[in-house]
Design a protein around this motif. Structure first.
Motif, PDB file in Angstrom:
ATOM      1  N   VAL A 197      14.329 -30.816 -27.494  1.00 45.59           N
ATOM      2  CA  VAL A 197      14.233 -31.866 -28.510  1.00 45.59           C
ATOM      3  C   VAL A 197      15.339 -31.712 -29.550  1.00 45.59           C
ATOM      4  O   VAL A 197      15.939 -32.702 -29.990  1.00 45.59           O
ATOM      5  CB  VAL A 197      12.838 -31.839 -29.176  1.00 45.59           C
ATOM      6  N   SER A 198      15.634 -30.479 -29.949  1.00 46.20           N
ATOM      7  CA  SER A 198      16.678 -30.237 -30.951  1.00 46.20           C
ATOM      8  C   SER A 198      18.034 -30.725 -30.476  1.00 46.20           C
ATOM      9  O   SER A 198      18.858 -31.182 -31.286  1.00 46.20           O
ATOM     10  CB  SER A 198      16.743 -28.737 -31.283  1.00 46.20           C
TER      11      SER A 198
ATOM     12  N   ASP B 295      18.382 -44.626 -28.092  1.00 48.67           N
ATOM     13  CA  ASP B 295      17.264 -44.397 -29.008  1.00 48.67           C
ATOM     14  C   ASP B 295      16.756 -42.971 -28.837  1.00 48.67           C
ATOM     15  O   ASP B 295      17.088 -42.298 -27.859  1.00 48.67           O
ATOM     16  CB  ASP B 295      16.132 -45.406 -28.754  1.00 48.67           C
ATOM     17  N   LEU B 296      15.957 -42.513 -29.793  1.00 48.91           N
ATOM     18  CA  LEU B 296      15.517 -41.118 -29.824  1.00 48.91           C
ATOM     19  C   LEU B 296      14.738 -40.731 -28.580  1.00 48.91           C
ATOM     20  O   LEU B 296      14.914 -39.633 -28.033  1.00 48.91           O
ATOM     21  CB  LEU B 296      14.662 -40.874 -31.075  1.00 48.91           C
ATOM     22  N   LEU B 297      13.858 -41.610 -28.105  1.00 53.19           N
ATOM     23  CA  LEU B 297      13.065 -41.285 -26.921  1.00 53.19           C
ATOM     24  C   LEU B 297      13.961 -41.091 -25.703  1.00 53.19           C
ATOM     25  O   LEU B 297      13.739 -40.179 -24.895  1.00 53.19           O
ATOM     26  CB  LEU B 297      12.028 -42.380 -26.662  1.00 53.19           C
ATOM     27  N   SER B 298      14.992 -41.904 -25.583  1.00 52.81           N
ATOM     28  CA  SER B 298      15.950 -41.752 -24.477  1.00 52.81           C
ATOM     29  C   SER B 298      16.756 -40.471 -24.627  1.00 52.81           C
ATOM     30  O   SER B 298      16.991 -39.751 -23.647  1.00 52.81           O
ATOM     31  CB  SER B 298      16.907 -42.944 -24.432  1.00 52.81           C
ATOM     32  N   TRP B 299      17.167 -40.162 -25.853  1.00 48.22           N
ATOM     33  CA  TRP B 299      17.937 -38.932 -26.073  1.00 48.22           C
ATOM     34  C   TRP B 299      17.116 -37.713 -25.671  1.00 48.22           C
ATOM     35  O   TRP B 299      17.626 -36.791 -25.028  1.00 48.22           O
ATOM     36  CB  TRP B 299      18.350 -38.817 -27.541  1.00 48.22           C
ATOM     37  N   VAL B 300      15.836 -37.721 -26.053  1.00 48.86           N
ATOM     38  CA  VAL B 300      14.957 -36.596 -25.704  1.00 48.86           C
ATOM     39  C   VAL B 300      14.720 -36.546 -24.202  1.00 48.86           C
ATOM     40  O   VAL B 300      14.728 -35.479 -23.585  1.00 48.86           O
ATOM     41  CB  VAL B 300      13.622 -36.693 -26.472  1.00 48.86           C
ATOM     42  N   ALA B 301      14.528 -37.711 -23.596  1.00 51.82           N
ATOM     43  CA  ALA B 301      14.259 -37.759 -22.157  1.00 51.82           C
ATOM     44  C   ALA B 301      15.435 -37.234 -21.345  1.00 51.82           C
ATOM     45  O   ALA B 301      15.251 -36.671 -20.257  1.00 51.82           O
ATOM     46  CB  ALA B 301      13.928 -39.193 -21.738  1.00 51.82           C
ATOM     47  N   GLN B 302      16.653 -37.409 -21.848  1.00 46.89           N
ATOM     48  CA  GLN B 302      17.844 -37.007 -21.099  1.00 46.89           C
ATOM     49  C   GLN B 302      18.394 -35.644 -21.523  1.00 46.89           C
ATOM     50  O   GLN B 302      19.258 -35.081 -20.843  1.00 46.89           O
ATOM     51  CB  GLN B 302      18.950 -38.070 -21.279  1.00 46.89           C
ATOM     52  N   ALA B 303      17.909 -35.099 -22.636  1.00 46.28           N
ATOM     53  CA  ALA B 303      18.481 -33.871 -23.194  1.00 46.28           C
ATOM     54  C   ALA B 303      18.183 -32.663 -22.305  1.00 46.28           C
ATOM     55  O   ALA B 303      17.164 -32.596 -21.610  1.00 46.28           O
ATOM     56  CB  ALA B 303      17.941 -33.626 -24.601  1.00 46.28           C
ATOM     57  N   GLN B 304      19.104 -31.675 -22.350  1.00 41.11           N
ATOM     58  CA  GLN B 304      18.921 -30.423 -21.625  1.00 41.11           C
ATOM     59  C   GLN B 304      19.151 -29.253 -22.579  1.00 41.11           C
ATOM     60  O   GLN B 304      19.993 -29.318 -23.462  1.00 41.11           O
ATOM     61  CB  GLN B 304      19.905 -30.310 -20.470  1.00 41.11           C
ATOM     62  N   TYR B 305      18.367 -28.185 -22.363  1.00 41.59           N
ATOM     63  CA  TYR B 305      18.512 -26.961 -23.152  1.00 41.59           C
ATOM     64  C   TYR B 305      18.399 -25.789 -22.182  1.00 41.59           C
ATOM     65  O   TYR B 305      17.360 -25.584 -21.559  1.00 41.59           O
ATOM     66  CB  TYR B 305      17.414 -26.887 -24.216  1.00 41.59           C
ATOM     67  N   GLU B 306      19.503 -25.069 -22.043  1.00 37.50           N
ATOM     68  CA  GLU B 306      19.571 -23.936 -21.118  1.00 37.50           C
ATOM     69  C   GLU B 306      19.098 -24.345 -19.723  1.00 37.50           C
ATOM     70  O   GLU B 306      18.340 -23.628 -19.058  1.00 37.50           O
ATOM     71  CB  GLU B 306      18.744 -22.759 -21.654  1.00 37.50           C
ATOM     72  N   GLY B 307      19.534 -25.531 -19.310  1.00 32.94           N
ATOM     73  CA  GLY B 307      19.214 -26.021 -17.979  1.00 32.94           C
ATOM     74  C   GLY B 307      17.861 -26.678 -17.844  1.00 32.94           C
ATOM     75  O   GLY B 307      17.499 -27.163 -16.761  1.00 32.94           O
ATOM     76  N   ASN B 308      17.077 -26.726 -18.910  1.00 34.95           N
ATOM     77  CA  ASN B 308      15.731 -27.304 -18.863  1.00 34.95           C
ATOM     78  C   ASN B 308      15.720 -28.719 -19.427  1.00 34.95           C
ATOM     79  O   ASN B 308      16.398 -29.013 -20.407  1.00 34.95           O
ATOM     80  CB  ASN B 308      14.754 -26.437 -19.672  1.00 34.95           C
ATOM     81  N   LYS B 309      14.935 -29.581 -18.794  1.00 33.58           N
ATOM     82  CA  LYS B 309      14.671 -30.923 -19.305  1.00 33.58           C
ATOM     83  C   LYS B 309      13.156 -31.084 -19.421  1.00 33.58           C
ATOM     84  O   LYS B 309      12.393 -30.394 -18.741  1.00 33.58           O
ATOM     85  CB  LYS B 309      15.246 -31.995 -18.378  1.00 33.58           C
TER      86      LYS B 309
END
Length: 420
Positions: A111-112, A224-238
């Motif tokens: 999310v960050s 939009d924020l929901l799309s950004w969160v849906a597509q975001a990755q952190y250390e290979g995780n979605k």
């Protein structure tokens, strides 16, 4: 629990206690801070006594103690629920905040990633435009309920814009469900059923739309924020579709309700202390941050969050057993005289260079992710309201019956109608 001499009511489990004026609650917490900073209480009345989770709890009321609990997630877990009115059957909908490391670290990390400087700038611009539009409609009226006209409307429409929701019916649906979410003990929602049923009904409303929108943003992302969160990755995780849906539902409740009630308290405080308002407005850009922080300190939107002990421990002179519920009362810690001088005084010129209030939590990994946007929303509303709604006079707050949300249901007001 009631104090034996009969002078101070500290029955934090009782709905009768929470129906009393807020001054009674502050008196109770003052007594607990001074005499019993860690105290045991019976199971809350809002819980069905036939359920396994209808158990007593420890109350923690001092600032430093709450800070220590918030930061020790290995000993004090969020995974078994975060409300004193424990609804474990349904709190899975809030899995973002009822999760411990390592999964919480991964989810928060994803999310960050979505909160990039570019995205935050876009959201900040959206806030200013929406507040201006709402006041465009309200300023000419001259009177009305500020909760319905402004404090509910602004965060609801900002949330919808952040999430890419444009359908007016969906926007109203989310605002109404979010409003109901923390109202499980209030008599105005008793027609739905028991407190558990009120919470379940609101949760289901949000969850249904959340999953629908999460699937859509995964497949067809927008800006939009929901799309950004849906597509975001952190250390290979979605995040999975379900977890994106949980993020939406949690933010729908948190962003709508907390900011709404905070703003209502701001308006009420400035009505009570016009000299403080005049001081802020005389140099708004330099003084607004301090003013908002002081309002949040004195009137935190959430009165508590809960943790559960993962093992037996000694804390504050008491033996807390594994599985015991431990409730952190922010409504008390924000008035702790060990941290705040003259804690019951509203003073936007407070000497603290940094007002270390716990309105967004006591620190640690569960500290509110959206605290900066929430404060910006309040600042924008304050500037717009007091610049355009001249002669604003705010009436008495009609308070929500709750041990969780420091809620304002209605806030009548009059002002000089703005002429077009």
């Amino acid at each position: 629990m009631t104090i034996t001499d009969g002078t101070v009511d500290t029955r934090l489990s009782s709905l009768e206690f929470w129906a009393k004026p807020r001054s009674v609650h502050h008196e109770a917490f003052r007594w607990l801070r001074e005499n019993k900073p860690v105290s045991w209480h019976e199971a809350p009345e809002a819980l069905d006594p036939n359920l396994n989770n209808a158990q007593g709890f420890w109350s923690v009321v001092k600032y430093r103690d709450i800070q220590n609990i918030s930061r020790d997630t290995e000993l004090f877990s969020s995974a078994d629920g975060v409300f004193v009115d424990d609804f474990p059957q349904l709190e899975t909908m809030l899995s973002f905040i009822v999760t411990d490391a390592p999964r919480h670290t991964e989810m928060r990390g994803v999310v960050s990633v979505a909160f990039t400087p570019k995205n935050i700038f876009k959201m900040s611009e959206d806030i200013g435009g929406i507040v201006h539009q709402v006041i465009d409609r309200v300023a000419p009226l001259g009177e009305g309920d500020l909760c319905q006209l402004i404090t509910k409307e602004v965060p609801g429409r900002i949330f919808a814009t952040f999430m890419g929701i444009t359908d007016p019916e969906q926007i109203q649906y989310v605002m109404d469900a979010a409003e109901q979410f923390a109202c499980w003990a209030d008599p105005e929602y008793a027609h739905i059923g028991s407190p558990l049923q009120v919470f379940a009904d609101a949760s289901q409303k949000l969850a249904t739309l959340a999953i629908e929108l999460a699937k859509e943003r995964k497949e067809n992302p927008g800006d939009d924020l929901l799309s950004w969160v849906a597509q975001a990755q952190y250390e290979g995780n979605k995040l999975s579709v379900e977890e994106v849906g949980v993020f939406f539902a949690l933010l729908a409740a948190a962003a709508n309700d907390t900011t709404r009630h905070s703003m209502a308290h701001v308006l009420s405080l400035f009505q009570e202390y016009p000299d403080q308002l005049a001081y802020v407005m005389a140099d708004f850009d330099r003084r607004a941050d301090d003013a908002v922080n002081e309002c949040l300190r004195l009137e935190p939107p959430l009165m508590h969050f809960r943790r559960t002990a993962t093992r037996d421990t000694e804390f504050g002179g008491e033996t807390i057993k594994k599985g015991d519920k431990v409730v952190m009362w922010y409504i008390s810690s924000n008035r702790d005289p060990d941290v705040f001088e003259n804690p019951d005084t509203f003073d936007v010129r407070r000497v603290n260079k940094f007002n270390p209030h716990q309105a967004f939590g006591g620190g640690g990994p569960h500290y509110c992710l959206g605290h900066m946007l929430a404060k910006q929303m309040i600042k924008t509303e304050v500037r717009e309201i007091y610049t355009r709604m001249k002669g604003l006079r705010v009436g008495e707050r009609d308070m929500l019956l709750s041990n969780f949300m420091n809620g304002v249901k209605r806030l009548p007001a009059t002002w000089a109608p703005e002429k077009s």
